[in-house]
Design a protein around this motif. Structure first.
Motif, PDB file in Angstrom:
ATOM      1  N   PRO A 169      39.509  36.771  29.733  1.00 56.73           N
ATOM      2  CA  PRO A 169      39.306  37.208  31.120  1.00 56.73           C
ATOM      3  C   PRO A 169      40.490  36.934  32.027  1.00 56.73           C
ATOM      4  O   PRO A 169      40.657  37.598  33.043  1.00 56.73           O
ATOM      5  CB  PRO A 169      38.064  36.418  31.556  1.00 56.73           C
ATOM      6  N   SER A 170      41.324  35.952  31.689  1.00 62.20           N
ATOM      7  CA  SER A 170      42.440  35.603  32.570  1.00 62.20           C
ATOM      8  C   SER A 170      43.514  36.687  32.615  1.00 62.20           C
ATOM      9  O   SER A 170      44.328  36.721  33.529  1.00 62.20           O
ATOM     10  CB  SER A 170      43.072  34.286  32.108  1.00 62.20           C
ATOM     11  N   LEU A 171      43.516  37.609  31.640  1.00 61.12           N
ATOM     12  CA  LEU A 171      44.522  38.676  31.610  1.00 61.12           C
ATOM     13  C   LEU A 171      44.088  39.906  32.407  1.00 61.12           C
ATOM     14  O   LEU A 171      44.880  40.822  32.599  1.00 61.12           O
ATOM     15  CB  LEU A 171      44.809  39.089  30.162  1.00 61.12           C
ATOM     16  N   SER A 172      42.869  39.926  32.856  1.00 65.13           N
ATOM     17  CA  SER A 172      42.361  41.082  33.584  1.00 65.13           C
ATOM     18  C   SER A 172      42.986  41.156  34.978  1.00 65.13           C
ATOM     19  O   SER A 172      43.114  40.132  35.663  1.00 65.13           O
ATOM     20  CB  SER A 172      40.843  40.997  33.708  1.00 65.13           C
ATOM     21  N   PRO A 173      43.397  42.338  35.432  1.00 66.91           N
ATOM     22  CA  PRO A 173      43.947  42.485  36.790  1.00 66.91           C
ATOM     23  C   PRO A 173      42.955  42.075  37.872  1.00 66.91           C
ATOM     24  O   PRO A 173      43.343  41.661  38.957  1.00 66.91           O
ATOM     25  CB  PRO A 173      44.267  43.983  36.889  1.00 66.91           C
ATOM     26  N   VAL A 174      41.671  42.204  37.576  1.00 63.93           N
ATOM     27  CA  VAL A 174      40.595  41.824  38.494  1.00 63.93           C
ATOM     28  C   VAL A 174      39.616  40.954  37.711  1.00 63.93           C
ATOM     29  O   VAL A 174      39.508  41.089  36.494  1.00 63.93           O
ATOM     30  CB  VAL A 174      39.865  43.078  39.037  1.00 63.93           C
ATOM     31  N   LYS A 175      38.940  40.045  38.401  1.00 68.03           N
ATOM     32  CA  LYS A 175      37.938  39.238  37.710  1.00 68.03           C
ATOM     33  C   LYS A 175      36.927  40.163  37.038  1.00 68.03           C
ATOM     34  O   LYS A 175      36.371  41.056  37.689  1.00 68.03           O
ATOM     35  CB  LYS A 175      37.228  38.317  38.697  1.00 68.03           C
ATOM     36  N   PRO A 176      36.683  39.991  35.737  1.00 69.83           N
ATOM     37  CA  PRO A 176      35.801  40.909  35.007  1.00 69.83           C
ATOM     38  C   PRO A 176      34.433  41.115  35.651  1.00 69.83           C
ATOM     39  O   PRO A 176      33.894  42.222  35.620  1.00 69.83           O
ATOM     40  CB  PRO A 176      35.673  40.243  33.631  1.00 69.83           C
ATOM     41  N   GLN A 177      33.881  40.061  36.256  1.00 71.83           N
ATOM     42  CA  GLN A 177      32.559  40.179  36.869  1.00 71.83           C
ATOM     43  C   GLN A 177      32.538  41.158  38.037  1.00 71.83           C
ATOM     44  O   GLN A 177      31.472  41.622  38.442  1.00 71.83           O
ATOM     45  CB  GLN A 177      32.074  38.798  37.352  1.00 71.83           C
TER      46      GLN A 177
ATOM     47  N   TRP B 209      47.482  46.415  27.442  1.00 76.35           N
ATOM     48  CA  TRP B 209      48.902  46.115  27.242  1.00 76.35           C
ATOM     49  C   TRP B 209      49.138  44.614  27.281  1.00 76.35           C
ATOM     50  O   TRP B 209      49.865  44.065  26.450  1.00 76.35           O
ATOM     51  CB  TRP B 209      49.727  46.826  28.312  1.00 76.35           C
ATOM     52  N   ARG B 210      48.508  43.938  28.243  1.00 76.48           N
ATOM     53  CA  ARG B 210      48.642  42.482  28.330  1.00 76.48           C
ATOM     54  C   ARG B 210      48.046  41.802  27.099  1.00 76.48           C
ATOM     55  O   ARG B 210      48.619  40.845  26.560  1.00 76.48           O
ATOM     56  CB  ARG B 210      47.945  41.967  29.590  1.00 76.48           C
ATOM     57  N   MET B 211      46.894  42.291  26.653  1.00 73.31           N
ATOM     58  CA  MET B 211      46.245  41.694  25.489  1.00 73.31           C
ATOM     59  C   MET B 211      47.099  41.879  24.234  1.00 73.31           C
ATOM     60  O   MET B 211      47.220  40.954  23.416  1.00 73.31           O
ATOM     61  CB  MET B 211      44.876  42.339  25.264  1.00 73.31           C
ATOM     62  N   SER B 212      47.694  43.054  24.073  1.00 66.08           N
ATOM     63  CA  SER B 212      48.488  43.314  22.869  1.00 66.08           C
ATOM     64  C   SER B 212      49.706  42.400  22.793  1.00 66.08           C
ATOM     65  O   SER B 212      50.190  42.095  21.684  1.00 66.08           O
ATOM     66  CB  SER B 212      48.937  44.782  22.838  1.00 66.08           C
ATOM     67  N   LYS B 213      50.204  41.940  23.943  1.00 70.84           N
ATOM     68  CA  LYS B 213      51.319  40.998  23.951  1.00 70.84           C
ATOM     69  C   LYS B 213      50.821  39.566  23.766  1.00 70.84           C
ATOM     70  O   LYS B 213      51.387  38.795  23.001  1.00 70.84           O
ATOM     71  CB  LYS B 213      52.088  41.112  25.267  1.00 70.84           C
ATOM     72  N   TRP B 214      49.725  39.209  24.470  1.00 66.88           N
ATOM     73  CA  TRP B 214      49.215  37.838  24.424  1.00 66.88           C
ATOM     74  C   TRP B 214      48.662  37.476  23.056  1.00 66.88           C
ATOM     75  O   TRP B 214      48.788  36.336  22.602  1.00 66.88           O
ATOM     76  CB  TRP B 214      48.136  37.676  25.489  1.00 66.88           C
ATOM     77  N   ILE B 215      48.050  38.449  22.375  1.00 67.46           N
ATOM     78  CA  ILE B 215      47.396  38.164  21.104  1.00 67.46           C
ATOM     79  C   ILE B 215      48.391  37.739  20.021  1.00 67.46           C
ATOM     80  O   ILE B 215      48.010  37.118  19.023  1.00 67.46           O
ATOM     81  CB  ILE B 215      46.596  39.407  20.633  1.00 67.46           C
ATOM     82  N   LYS B 216      49.678  38.043  20.240  1.00 62.99           N
ATOM     83  CA  LYS B 216      50.703  37.683  19.262  1.00 62.99           C
ATOM     84  C   LYS B 216      51.265  36.281  19.493  1.00 62.99           C
ATOM     85  O   LYS B 216      52.083  35.805  18.717  1.00 62.99           O
ATOM     86  CB  LYS B 216      51.846  38.699  19.305  1.00 62.99           C
ATOM     87  N   THR B 217      50.839  35.639  20.571  1.00 64.34           N
ATOM     88  CA  THR B 217      51.348  34.308  20.888  1.00 64.34           C
ATOM     89  C   THR B 217      50.480  33.232  20.243  1.00 64.34           C
ATOM     90  O   THR B 217      49.389  33.511  19.724  1.00 64.34           O
ATOM     91  CB  THR B 217      51.370  34.088  22.415  1.00 64.34           C
TER      92      THR B 217
END
Length: 360
Positions: free
Chosen positions: A143-151, A216-224
């Motif tokens: 959820p921290s990668l979302s541009p807006v809070k998911p809720q 796009w953010r997830m595809s980069k973060w998931i590799k870390t």
């Protein structure tokens, strides 16, 4: 609502005010009950007899999609997701079922009005379920990668989608109300319908932009190294990806349909695009049927259990969202506590063994 084709000059009363000519022609054709030499098929809004077989096919398939959605939705308790898709499929079924009697009588006003309202409004309901998926995908992954809070996503996109629905409904009411009294109302109603569909395209475009940024953010973060084992497992899970691909294809189909509807309605009732049945079948019929079949065939209850768990009840939904957020935000703290507990336990065992080895 009829197409204002040229009427026989002998049927026009003498000394007619030119400004009232549209109303006179509209009233004349609106009084038609069946196809006659004075009420030809070409003068109807559609300008053709709807194909009987394809409309029966659409009605049956939308009905099956509604039943399938209800089955999995009730079984897995995905109430909100199920309800909007099933309602949209039911409206589509009613719309295409109403086109069936238009094959034998294109001047059937009740059938025409039912199909035009149902088919225009139904995709808006289906969009609501598509919007709901983004919240649950973000909560399940990071959820921290979302541009807006998911809720907040449902509180942003659902009201906007309902606004599109209301604007189109108002337009339909104006068009229907002005069919006999004032043709200008029909034009105003058409503009309102177009405005509602344009707004829907804007909302769909904004939703697609937010999804693109998050993916796009997830595809980069998931590799870390920060990505947890659970998140990696979900990201690579074939069932989860099937669900995401199905929702993406459904989104694309409805977006194409809405763009087509703008072009179709922009020329007014009875324009050449509206009277082209093949384009309607492909860009309206199939561009909504395919999303409905996909959303019914790839339910979150089977492919995305995290979403189903949150939607099964208020308590479960809130608790699951909190746990997901905490697990993403504090993976190292949890691990440290486990390691500390293990170390303390081991130290206790060592002290006990020492005591046994050196009795007093």
């Amino acid at each position: 609502m009829v197409s204002l084709k040229a009427v026989e000059p002998s049927l026009i009363p003498p000394d007619t005010d030119p400004s009232e000519l549209d109303n006179i022609i509209a009233s004349y054709y609106y009084s038609c009950k069946e196809v006659t030499p004075y009420c030809p098929v070409e003068a109807t809004t559609l300008g053709y007899r709807p194909n009987l077989g394809i409309n029966i096919f659409f009605a049956v398939m939308f009905g099956l999609s509604a039943v399938t959605t209800l089955y999995f939705g009730i079984k897995k308790k995905t109430w909100g997701y199920m309800g909007f898709i099933a309602a949209g499929c039911a409206l589509e079924m009613a719309g295409y079922a109403s086109r069936v009697p238009l094959h034998s009588n294109p001047w059937n006003k009740h059938a025409f009005e039912t199909q035009i309202v149902a088919i225009i409004l139904a995709p808006t309901l289906i969009c609501i379920s598509i919007y709901l998926t983004l919240k649950h995908v973000c909560l399940a992954l990071n959820p921290s990668l979302s541009p807006v809070k998911p809720q907040r996503y449902p509180y942003i996109f659902v009201p906007l989608d309902v606004s599109c629905l209301l604007v189109q409904a108002v337009g339909g009411a104006l068009a229907a109300g002005g069919a006999l009294k004032d043709f200008k109302l029909v034009s105003h109603g058409n503009r309102a319908i177009v405005a509602g569909i344009v707004l829907q395209v804007v909302v769909l475009g904004g939703f697609g932009g937010v999804v693109g940024v998050y993916w796009w953010r997830m595809s980069k973060w998931i590799k870390t190294e920060q990505a947890s084992t659970e998140t990696l497992a979900l990201w690579k899970d074939k069932r989860f990806r099937m669900f995401v691909y199905a929702v993406t294809a459904a989104y694309s189909g409805i977006l194409i349909r809405c763009i087509y509807r703008i072009a179709e309605m922009a020329g007014g009732w009875g324009n050449h695009i509206m009277q082209d049945e093949p384009s309607f079948i492909v860009l309206e019929g199939f561009m909504v049927l395919i999303p409905c079949v996909l959303l019914a065939s790839f339910p979150p209850g089977l492919l995305f259990p995290q979403m189903a768990a949150r939607m099964s009840g208020p308590g479960t939904r809130e608790m699951s969202g909190t746990v997901d957020a905490q697990s993403q935000a504090e993976p190292k703290i949890g691990a440290s506590k486990v390691q500390a507990a293990s170390a303390e336990h081991s130290l206790g065992e060592i002290q006990g063994n020492v005591g046994l080895a050196n009795p007093r």
